[in-house]
Write an enzyme that holds these catalytic residues in place. Structure first.
Site, PDB file in Angstrom:
ATOM      1  N   CYS A  72      15.025  21.709 -11.553  1.00  0.00           N
ATOM      2  CA  CYS A  72      16.254  20.949 -11.265  1.00  0.00           C
ATOM      3  C   CYS A  72      17.510  21.813 -11.419  1.00  0.00           C
ATOM      4  CB  CYS A  72      16.380  19.730 -12.180  1.00  0.00           C
ATOM      5  SG  CYS A  72      15.080  18.504 -11.999  1.00  0.00           S
ATOM      6  N   ARG A  73      17.947  21.960 -12.661  1.00  0.00           N
ATOM      7  CA  ARG A  73      19.245  22.593 -12.918  1.00  0.00           C
ATOM      8  C   ARG A  73      19.273  24.086 -12.630  1.00  0.00           C
ATOM      9  NH1 ARG A  73      19.917  20.207 -18.846  1.00  0.00           N
ATOM     10  NH2 ARG A  73      17.651  20.303 -18.669  1.00  0.00           N
ATOM     11  N   SER A  74      18.304  24.835 -13.139  1.00  0.00           N
ATOM     12  CA  SER A  74      18.372  26.293 -12.958  1.00  0.00           C
ATOM     13  C   SER A  74      18.165  26.724 -11.508  1.00  0.00           C
ATOM     14  CB  SER A  74      17.431  27.024 -13.918  1.00  0.00           C
ATOM     15  OG  SER A  74      16.095  26.629 -13.762  1.00  0.00           O
TER      16      SER A  74
ATOM     17  N   CYS B 230      16.707  26.634 -17.429  1.00  0.00           N
ATOM     18  CA  CYS B 230      16.730  25.236 -17.876  1.00  0.00           C
ATOM     19  C   CYS B 230      15.348  24.921 -18.451  1.00  0.00           C
ATOM     20  CB  CYS B 230      17.141  24.276 -16.759  1.00  0.00           C
ATOM     21  SG  CYS B 230      15.934  24.051 -15.437  1.00  0.00           S
TER      22      CYS B 230
ATOM     23  N   ASP C 198      20.615  16.863 -17.826  1.00  0.00           N
ATOM     24  CA  ASP C 198      19.350  16.913 -17.102  1.00  0.00           C
ATOM     25  C   ASP C 198      19.255  15.712 -16.165  1.00  0.00           C
ATOM     26  OD1 ASP C 198      16.762  17.151 -16.191  1.00  0.00           O
ATOM     27  OD2 ASP C 198      15.854  17.267 -18.182  1.00  0.00           O
TER      28      ASP C 198
ATOM     29  N   ASN D 230      12.577  24.471 -14.792  1.00  0.00           N
ATOM     30  CA  ASN D 230      12.891  25.313 -13.638  1.00  0.00           C
ATOM     31  C   ASN D 230      12.624  24.605 -12.313  1.00  0.00           C
ATOM     32  OD1 ASN D 230      11.817  28.427 -12.170  1.00  0.00           O
ATOM     33  ND2 ASN D 230      13.910  27.796 -12.509  1.00  0.00           N
TER      34      ASN D 230
END
Length: 163
Positions: free
Chosen positions: A14-16, A9, A127, A12
């Site tokens: 939040c999402r990933s 993401c 996001d 690195n």
């Protein structure tokens, strides 16, 4: 031979890391943790060394996942050792394709939500960083929805190598 997957993401945090944690749990449940290595990175390095966003950690832990993480930036040299690079949104996909040194490396890059059979036209995981906890919970739901399809694809690759 270990099959290697990296979720990517922006920063690195939040999402990933959320996708990494969820997919690691799915691999353990499937008995594939010894055959598949999973990690994550960001397209940018401004959070390098930081823990995951506290909201990410909170949502992960509330749902039975590990929140342990240290951010890092994706490196071009990693393409040679990775089998699959999973982008969390279209912007990450484009950035990774620009970084890919070869067509074969570019072919390793996929959008996470492309593994969700119920997905419509929007393949992005939004996001959640600038929002509240609801955005992080939505992120987790989208990641979990794509995980069975991703697991099936990775399992097929791993079993194909063993044959």
């Amino acid at each position: 031979m270990t099959y290697r997957v990296c979720f990517v993401c922006t920063g690195n945090i939040c999402r990933s890391p959320m996708a990494e944690s969820v997919f690691r749990a799915r691999l353990e449940e499937a008995g594939l943790e010894g055959l598949v290595e999973v990690d994550s990175a960001g397209t940018g390095g401004w959070h390098e060394g930081d823990a995951a966003d506290p909201r990410t950690v909170s949502v992960l832990e509330a749902n039975g996942y590990s929140g342990d993480h240290a951010a890092r930036q994706f490196q071009v040299s990693w393409f040679s050792r990775l089998d699959l690079v999973i982008a969390l949104d279209e912007g990450h996909l484009k950035a990774l394709r620009r970084l890919a040194p070869t067509a074969a490396d570019a072919g390793k890059i996929r959008l996470l939500r492309s593994y969700d059979p119920a997905v419509g036209d929007d393949l992005d995981v939004p996001d959640p960083y600038y929002g509240d906890r609801d955005g992080f919970e939505e992120c987790l739901e989208l990641v979990e929805a794509a995980s069975p399809g991703l697991l099936a694809a990775v399992r097929a690759e791993v079993e194909g190598r063993a044959a």
